[in-house]
Design a protein around this motif. Structure first.
Motif, PDB file in Angstrom:
ATOM      1  N   SER A 209       0.809  -1.224   0.000  1.00 46.14           N
ATOM      2  CA  SER A 209       0.000   0.000   0.000  1.00 46.14           C
ATOM      3  C   SER A 209       0.840   1.272   0.000  1.00 46.14           C
ATOM      4  N   ASN A 235      -4.369   4.932   1.981  1.00 44.52           N
ATOM      5  CA  ASN A 235      -5.347   4.331   2.894  1.00 44.52           C
ATOM      6  C   ASN A 235      -6.609   4.014   2.108  1.00 44.52           C
ATOM      7  N   ASN A 236      -6.877   2.725   1.926  1.00 43.68           N
ATOM      8  CA  ASN A 236      -7.999   2.312   1.095  1.00 43.68           C
ATOM      9  C   ASN A 236      -9.344   2.648   1.717  1.00 43.68           C
ATOM     10  N   GLN A 237      -9.386   2.859   3.038  1.00 40.50           N
ATOM     11  CA  GLN A 237     -10.645   3.171   3.715  1.00 40.50           C
ATOM     12  C   GLN A 237     -10.978   4.662   3.637  1.00 40.50           C
ATOM     13  N   THR A 238     -10.011   5.504   3.971  1.00 35.92           N
ATOM     14  CA  THR A 238     -10.266   6.948   4.001  1.00 35.92           C
ATOM     15  C   THR A 238      -9.932   7.635   2.688  1.00 35.92           C
ATOM     16  N   LYS A 239      -9.243   6.914   1.780  1.00 35.14           N
ATOM     17  CA  LYS A 239      -8.773   7.481   0.507  1.00 35.14           C
ATOM     18  C   LYS A 239      -7.793   8.632   0.725  1.00 35.14           C
TER      19      LYS A 239
END
Length: 325
Positions: A209, A235-239
């Motif tokens: 990542s 961060n794949n959750q918060t972009k």
């Protein structure tokens, strides 16, 4: 006219028979070669998905040349060829040892000693297993291979066929070449003045990542490029994208939150082709170049955005082959 037509027909038949006989015997030598096309840098780029907890396999093709089928069961011996890499570096970079390609060390790969090519088959593949955790891509890694001679077969006498310089390029979802035309480099305090713009920004894998790129206008041709690494964690959750540096000497500072987006667009003409765009917005950071000018430091501001396009053929199951690099 009938006699002429008959004569022409007989000549044509004999011509066809003669041509068929020509193809019965071998027209070329049965040389053994790698299939390793060269890039503009005269090396072969190998794209390998980065996986921190496991090995990734790459299938390198081997070919028996000729117009007839391979007549023997072959055990092709393959080995690492450090001498060819040394000669390549010396010829291309002379005294710029910082630009030399570095031989991939054995901790990062395994190869078989031999590759079997059965009788009647003219192609086979060599399985190379890569384990690239913690590899530092500040160095340009090459796996140099050669086909060893044997009395059972003959390696192709052309060097680019019997030898392969494999440039190992791990990739993740965010690594690759970004368009840099919307990212501007200013002298700090002169943000309304003239800017330096690079057409491309290359990013390199750190982990699954995270990537790194070089600050400002620094690139892989700079001797001390290692000092100017900027890490970008996605961060794949918060972009959100978090930028950091591990070198306090460049006084790295981020001035606002940075976000990214990923968009897939089907090609209008070829619907199996997917255009994937990774866009990083709101980039705004400062850093100090303390090595380019002797006894002086220069402060810079970098502002703008980056965008990377990947073209993906959805009909190809192997990811490294599906991406049109």
């Amino acid at each position: 006219m009938k006699k002429i037509a008959v004569l022409l027909s007989i000549l044509l038949i004999f011509g066809i028979i003669a041509c068929n006989k020509n193809w019965v015997t071998e027209q070329f030598e049965h040389f053994v070669s790698f299939k390793a096309p060269l890039s503009s840098n005269n090396v072969t780029p190998i794209y390998v998905r980065y996986k921190p907890d496991g090995a990734v396999n790459y299938q390198l093709p081997l070919i028996v040349s000729g117009t007839t089928s391979n007549e023997n069961d072959l055990q092709v011996q393959v080995g690492v060829d450090s001498d060819t890499l040394k000669a390549f570096n010396d010829a291309n970079f002379q005294n710029r040892k910082d630009l030399y390609y570095k031989e991939l060390t054995s901790q990062y790969f395994t190869i078989p000693n031999t590759v079997a090519i059965p009788k009647g088959i003219n192609t086979s593949t060599m399985n190379i297993s890569f384990s690239l955790k913690d590899i530092d891509l500040v160095d340009k890694w090459i796996l140099p291979l050669t086909i060893k001679p044997s009395r059972d077969y003959t390696p192709n006498p052309r060097r680019n066929y019997s030898k392969a310089l494999l440039r190992i390029i791990p990739f993740n979802d965010y690594s690759g070449v970004y368009s840099g035309t919307a990212l501007k480099l200013y002298l700090k305090g002169e943000e309304n003045g003239a800017a330096i713009v690079k057409s491309e920004i290359q990013s390199y894998v750190v982990d699954e990542s995270t990537v790194f790129f070089y600050a400002g206008a620094v690139d892989e041709n700079k001797t001390d490029r290692r000092n100017y690494k900027v890490y970008a964690r996605f961060n794949n959750q918060t972009k959100e994208v978090t930028l950091t540096s591990d070198n306090p000497s460049i006084n790295f500072r981020v001035n606002q939150k940075i976000y990214y987006s990923v968009e897939d667009v089907k090609d209008a003409v070829q619907p199996y082709l997917i255009h994937r765009y990774v866009t990083i917005n709101n980039i705004d950071y400062n850093f100090t170049d303390y090595t380019s000018v002797a006894n002086a430091s220069i402060d810079y501001t970098v502002r703008g955005s980056l965008i990377m396009e990947r073209k993906i053929n959805s009909q190809i199951p192997d990811e490294d082959q599906a991406i049109q690099w």
